[in-house]
Scaffold this motif. Structure first.
Motif, PDB file in Angstrom:
ATOM      1  N   TRP A 106      56.789 109.986  47.021  1.00  0.00           N
ATOM      2  CA  TRP A 106      55.944 109.086  47.804  1.00  0.00           C
ATOM      3  C   TRP A 106      56.375 107.637  47.629  1.00  0.00           C
ATOM      4  O   TRP A 106      56.306 106.833  48.559  1.00  0.00           O
ATOM      5  CB  TRP A 106      54.477 109.251  47.421  1.00  0.00           C
ATOM      6  N   GLU A 107      56.826 107.304  46.430  1.00  0.00           N
ATOM      7  CA  GLU A 107      57.341 105.952  46.201  1.00  0.00           C
ATOM      8  C   GLU A 107      58.576 105.712  47.075  1.00  0.00           C
ATOM      9  O   GLU A 107      58.740 104.637  47.674  1.00  0.00           O
ATOM     10  CB  GLU A 107      57.695 105.759  44.725  1.00  0.00           C
ATOM     11  N   LYS A 108      59.451 106.719  47.149  1.00  0.00           N
ATOM     12  CA  LYS A 108      60.649 106.612  47.988  1.00  0.00           C
ATOM     13  C   LYS A 108      60.264 106.506  49.455  1.00  0.00           C
ATOM     14  O   LYS A 108      60.843 105.711  50.210  1.00  0.00           O
ATOM     15  CB  LYS A 108      61.554 107.825  47.770  1.00  0.00           C
ATOM     16  N   VAL A 109      59.286 107.328  49.839  1.00  0.00           N
ATOM     17  CA  VAL A 109      58.841 107.335  51.234  1.00  0.00           C
ATOM     18  C   VAL A 109      58.309 105.971  51.644  1.00  0.00           C
ATOM     19  O   VAL A 109      58.637 105.445  52.720  1.00  0.00           O
ATOM     20  CB  VAL A 109      57.756 108.416  51.453  1.00  0.00           C
ATOM     21  N   GLU A 110      57.495 105.387  50.806  1.00  0.00           N
ATOM     22  CA  GLU A 110      56.926 104.083  51.119  1.00  0.00           C
ATOM     23  C   GLU A 110      58.002 103.009  51.233  1.00  0.00           C
ATOM     24  O   GLU A 110      57.932 102.124  52.093  1.00  0.00           O
ATOM     25  CB  GLU A 110      55.886 103.703  50.049  1.00  0.00           C
ATOM     26  N   LYS A 111      59.022 103.096  50.386  1.00  0.00           N
ATOM     27  CA  LYS A 111      60.128 102.145  50.443  1.00  0.00           C
ATOM     28  C   LYS A 111      60.938 102.334  51.723  1.00  0.00           C
ATOM     29  O   LYS A 111      61.295 101.374  52.408  1.00  0.00           O
ATOM     30  CB  LYS A 111      61.032 102.309  49.228  1.00  0.00           C
ATOM     31  N   VAL A 112      61.204 103.609  52.059  1.00  0.00           N
ATOM     32  CA  VAL A 112      61.963 103.923  53.277  1.00  0.00           C
ATOM     33  C   VAL A 112      61.222 103.440  54.520  1.00  0.00           C
ATOM     34  O   VAL A 112      61.804 102.874  55.436  1.00  0.00           O
ATOM     35  CB  VAL A 112      62.222 105.444  53.370  1.00  0.00           C
ATOM     36  N   LYS A 113      59.912 103.669  54.532  1.00  0.00           N
ATOM     37  CA  LYS A 113      59.096 103.239  55.670  1.00  0.00           C
ATOM     38  C   LYS A 113      59.081 101.719  55.780  1.00  0.00           C
ATOM     39  O   LYS A 113      59.207 101.154  56.880  1.00  0.00           O
ATOM     40  CB  LYS A 113      57.669 103.769  55.524  1.00  0.00           C
ATOM     41  N   GLU A 114      58.935 101.046  54.642  1.00  0.00           N
ATOM     42  CA  GLU A 114      58.875  99.584  54.641  1.00  0.00           C
ATOM     43  C   GLU A 114      60.185  98.981  55.144  1.00  0.00           C
ATOM     44  O   GLU A 114      60.194  97.998  55.884  1.00  0.00           O
ATOM     45  CB  GLU A 114      58.585  99.085  53.224  1.00  0.00           C
ATOM     46  N   GLU A 115      61.294  99.595  54.775  1.00  0.00           N
ATOM     47  CA  GLU A 115      62.616  99.095  55.163  1.00  0.00           C
ATOM     48  C   GLU A 115      63.100  99.683  56.480  1.00  0.00           C
ATOM     49  O   GLU A 115      64.208  99.389  56.926  1.00  0.00           O
ATOM     50  CB  GLU A 115      63.630  99.395  54.050  1.00  0.00           C
ATOM     51  N   VAL A 130      68.236 116.767  61.648  1.00  0.00           N
ATOM     52  CA  VAL A 130      68.047 115.666  62.590  1.00  0.00           C
ATOM     53  C   VAL A 130      67.727 114.375  61.844  1.00  0.00           C
ATOM     54  O   VAL A 130      67.222 114.400  60.716  1.00  0.00           O
ATOM     55  CB  VAL A 130      66.912 115.975  63.596  1.00  0.00           C
ATOM     56  N   GLU A 131      68.012 113.261  62.476  1.00  0.00           N
ATOM     57  CA  GLU A 131      67.684 111.957  61.901  1.00  0.00           C
ATOM     58  C   GLU A 131      66.291 111.540  62.369  1.00  0.00           C
ATOM     59  O   GLU A 131      65.960 111.688  63.553  1.00  0.00           O
ATOM     60  CB  GLU A 131      68.715 110.913  62.325  1.00  0.00           C
ATOM     61  N   VAL A 132      65.495 111.020  61.436  1.00  0.00           N
ATOM     62  CA  VAL A 132      64.120 110.637  61.766  1.00  0.00           C
ATOM     63  C   VAL A 132      63.752 109.319  61.096  1.00  0.00           C
ATOM     64  O   VAL A 132      64.420 108.863  60.162  1.00  0.00           O
ATOM     65  CB  VAL A 132      63.116 111.726  61.314  1.00  0.00           C
ATOM     66  N   GLU A 133      62.664 108.736  61.587  1.00  0.00           N
ATOM     67  CA  GLU A 133      62.036 107.582  60.960  1.00  0.00           C
ATOM     68  C   GLU A 133      60.628 107.985  60.537  1.00  0.00           C
ATOM     69  O   GLU A 133      60.052 108.922  61.094  1.00  0.00           O
ATOM     70  CB  GLU A 133      61.963 106.412  61.936  1.00  0.00           C
ATOM     71  N   ILE A 134      60.093 107.274  59.568  1.00  0.00           N
ATOM     72  CA  ILE A 134      58.743 107.577  59.096  1.00  0.00           C
ATOM     73  C   ILE A 134      57.732 106.809  59.936  1.00  0.00           C
ATOM     74  O   ILE A 134      57.749 105.577  59.985  1.00  0.00           O
ATOM     75  CB  ILE A 134      58.586 107.208  57.613  1.00  0.00           C
ATOM     76  N   MET A 135      56.857 107.540  60.611  1.00  0.00           N
ATOM     77  CA  MET A 135      55.806 106.930  61.422  1.00  0.00           C
ATOM     78  C   MET A 135      54.560 106.626  60.585  1.00  0.00           C
ATOM     79  O   MET A 135      53.944 105.580  60.716  1.00  0.00           O
ATOM     80  CB  MET A 135      55.409 107.864  62.573  1.00  0.00           C
ATOM     81  N   GLU A 136      54.201 107.585  59.737  1.00  0.00           N
ATOM     82  CA  GLU A 136      52.977 107.446  58.947  1.00  0.00           C
ATOM     83  C   GLU A 136      53.176 108.097  57.585  1.00  0.00           C
ATOM     84  O   GLU A 136      53.738 109.188  57.481  1.00  0.00           O
ATOM     85  CB  GLU A 136      51.810 108.118  59.680  1.00  0.00           C
ATOM     86  N   ALA A 137      52.750 107.397  56.525  1.00  0.00           N
ATOM     87  CA  ALA A 137      52.849 107.929  55.167  1.00  0.00           C
ATOM     88  C   ALA A 137      51.542 107.633  54.432  1.00  0.00           C
ATOM     89  O   ALA A 137      51.215 106.466  54.188  1.00  0.00           O
ATOM     90  CB  ALA A 137      54.028 107.311  54.430  1.00  0.00           C
ATOM     91  N   ASP A 138      50.794 108.677  54.092  1.00  0.00           N
ATOM     92  CA  ASP A 138      49.519 108.513  53.410  1.00  0.00           C
ATOM     93  C   ASP A 138      49.477 109.464  52.204  1.00  0.00           C
ATOM     94  O   ASP A 138      49.165 110.651  52.338  1.00  0.00           O
ATOM     95  CB  ASP A 138      48.367 108.832  54.363  1.00  0.00           C
ATOM     96  N   PRO A 139      49.789 108.937  50.987  1.00  0.00           N
ATOM     97  CA  PRO A 139      49.807 109.794  49.782  1.00  0.00           C
ATOM     98  C   PRO A 139      48.463 110.443  49.493  1.00  0.00           C
ATOM     99  O   PRO A 139      48.409 111.580  49.028  1.00  0.00           O
ATOM    100  CB  PRO A 139      50.199 108.807  48.669  1.00  0.00           C
ATOM    101  N   LYS A 140      47.361 109.721  49.736  1.00  0.00           N
ATOM    102  CA  LYS A 140      46.039 110.269  49.440  1.00  0.00           C
ATOM    103  C   LYS A 140      45.741 111.496  50.292  1.00  0.00           C
ATOM    104  O   LYS A 140      45.190 112.493  49.820  1.00  0.00           O
ATOM    105  CB  LYS A 140      44.975 109.201  49.668  1.00  0.00           C
ATOM    106  N   LYS A 141      46.094 111.410  51.565  1.00  0.00           N
ATOM    107  CA  LYS A 141      45.859 112.536  52.468  1.00  0.00           C
ATOM    108  C   LYS A 141      47.040 113.507  52.498  1.00  0.00           C
ATOM    109  O   LYS A 141      46.996 114.515  53.198  1.00  0.00           O
ATOM    110  CB  LYS A 141      45.598 112.021  53.889  1.00  0.00           C
ATOM    111  N   GLN A 142      48.088 113.147  51.712  1.00  0.00           N
ATOM    112  CA  GLN A 142      49.313 113.964  51.708  1.00  0.00           C
ATOM    113  C   GLN A 142      49.822 114.150  53.139  1.00  0.00           C
ATOM    114  O   GLN A 142      50.193 115.254  53.559  1.00  0.00           O
ATOM    115  CB  GLN A 142      49.045 115.325  51.052  1.00  0.00           C
ATOM    116  N   ARG A 143      49.841 113.060  53.866  1.00  0.00           N
ATOM    117  CA  ARG A 143      50.215 113.106  55.281  1.00  0.00           C
ATOM    118  C   ARG A 143      51.502 112.318  55.505  1.00  0.00           C
ATOM    119  O   ARG A 143      51.560 111.109  55.231  1.00  0.00           O
ATOM    120  CB  ARG A 143      49.085 112.529  56.131  1.00  0.00           C
ATOM    121  N   LEU A 144      52.517 113.015  55.989  1.00  0.00           N
ATOM    122  CA  LEU A 144      53.803 112.391  56.272  1.00  0.00           C
ATOM    123  C   LEU A 144      54.229 112.774  57.692  1.00  0.00           C
ATOM    124  O   LEU A 144      54.546 113.934  57.964  1.00  0.00           O
ATOM    125  CB  LEU A 144      54.860 112.859  55.268  1.00  0.00           C
ATOM    126  N   VAL A 145      54.191 111.801  58.584  1.00  0.00           N
ATOM    127  CA  VAL A 145      54.521 112.050  59.988  1.00  0.00           C
ATOM    128  C   VAL A 145      55.854 111.363  60.315  1.00  0.00           C
ATOM    129  O   VAL A 145      56.042 110.169  60.025  1.00  0.00           O
ATOM    130  CB  VAL A 145      53.419 111.514  60.927  1.00  0.00           C
TER     131      VAL A 145
END
Length: 377
Positions: free
Chosen positions: A95-104, A152-167
């Motif tokens: 989740w830490e990686k996901v948040e960094k990837v989404k931010e960047e 496939v290549e994707v971008e992170i639209m939504e990342a919510d660790p509390k809801k365990q939701r990764l779109v």
């Protein structure tokens, strides 16, 4: 003494708290679980489903003896004193990686695992990811199964660790790639150049043609030298065509294309067949206030002005000819710049009368010589 030693050893052991992440060493692995030494009184087994996501076929596919791994303390107690999970520890790091990837706004590669309701299931950094059906392609996809197994290549639209939701979204990546390709294509456009394109869409007023990542419009008047009523009469979607870039506006990014200008106007080929002074037979196709139009050949007309219709003074073309009449005319002028041909009926009559008069004079001359010769004799 042994009981006392055991008690002392237990007192010197680390204290563990629920929900903390600690490091351990893999000491034993079999198909269904791995045993990890975390400094507790005994090695703790971790089931294969808690070693990785998605669940591996065997624990040996994930870890081996001697591996140092991070584990998450799920709870205290149970048969072994502690319940551990590697997947949950990995999840925290993920989740830490996901948040960094989404931010960047980084792009990552994922593999499509299966089709689920509303979209596709995948994983990113070991986390369950979801790609909505609307975000898998630039267009509507009827059968999502074609993507299963693909990377496939994707971008992170939504990342919510509390809801365990990764779109995730593949469409945003494709749109960015398309826009980059479009900008590159626009930067390379030069007015007056010829390009090969593919017909993308037909409309009543023309055709949209892809010329390498960007679409241009060829107006219906620029599709053919012949007059057409519907673009579908000369083009079809998917057809490859050669086009000329007539105009390009960098501000509006509008591109005007022409298909007909890639070939010589057939009017000039026809005009060269009828030089000034030549005679041609044709049919009257239209009457106007200033004369009559005659079809020299299909798609090639000439104008007979009022004064060239009849040697007599007339006020209406209908006084000399009617639509459908077949007449012989003389080509008296060809205007290549304005693509006009001037014809004359009166010149044909005048030429005929002149020829008849010249023939008469020639006969008179021959007759006079004959009489003179007879007199001399």
């Amino acid at each position: 003494m042994q009981d006392m030693a055991s008690l002392l050893a237990e007192e010197s052991m680390k204290e563990f708290n629920p929900h903390e992440v600690i490091e351990g060493t893999v000491v034993l692995v079999n198909r269904d679980e791995a045993y990890v030494d975390i400094g507790y009184k005994t090695e703790i087994p971790i089931a294969k489903k808690e070693l990785a996501y998605p669940e591996p076929e065997a624990a040996t596919d994930v870890v081996k003896v001697g591996d140092k791994i991070n584990v998450y303390v799920v709870a205290l107690g149970g048969e072994n004193g502690l319940i551990l999970s590697k997947t949950r520890a990995d999840r925290l790091v993920a989740w830490e990686k996901v948040e960094k990837v989404k931010e960047e706004k980084q792009i990552i590669e994922v593999e499509i695992l299966q089709v689920v309701k509303g979209g596709l299931l995948t994983t990113a950094f070991g986390l369950r990811g979801f790609i909505p059906a609307s975000q898998i392609a630039l267009h509507f996809v009827k059968d999502l199964n074609e993507f299963v197994g693909q990377k496939v290549e994707v971008e992170i639209m939504e990342a919510d660790p509390k809801k365990q939701r990764l779109v995730l979204s593949r469409r945003s990546v494709l749109e960015a790639q398309r826009e980059q390709k479009r900008e590159e294509a626009l930067a390379s456009i030069v007015e007056g150049e010829k390009r090969t394109g593919v017909v993308k869409r037909l409309v009543d007023y023309g055709a949209f043609i892809d010329i390498g990542g960007v679409d241009g419009l060829a107006h219906i008047s620029d599709l053919s030298w012949d007059h057409i009523k519907n673009p579908a009469d000369v083009l079809s979607v998917g057809q490859e065509v050669e086009v000329l870039v007539k105009a390009f506006d960098p501000e509006t990014k509008r591109i005007s294309l022409s298909i007909k200008d890639t070939v010589r106007d057939p009017w000039f080929d026809k005009a060269e067949k009828y030089p000034v002074g030549s005679y041609v037979k044709g049919k009257i196709v239209k009457l106007t206030d200033f004369g009559a139009f005659m079809e020299i050949e299909p798609g090639f007309d000439g104008l007979i002005r009022m004064r060239e219709l009849s040697p007599k003074h007339i006020t209406k073309a209908s006084e000399a000819v009617s639509v459908g009449d077949e007449v012989t005319v003389k080509v008296i002028h060809v205007d290549m710049d304005n693509k006009k041909v001037a014809l004359s009926i009166t010149k044909v009559q005048q030429d005929a009368e002149k020829a008849e008069y010249q023939d008469f004079l020639a006969k008179q001359d021959n007759t006079a010589v004959t009489i003179g010769d007879e007199v001399n004799e």
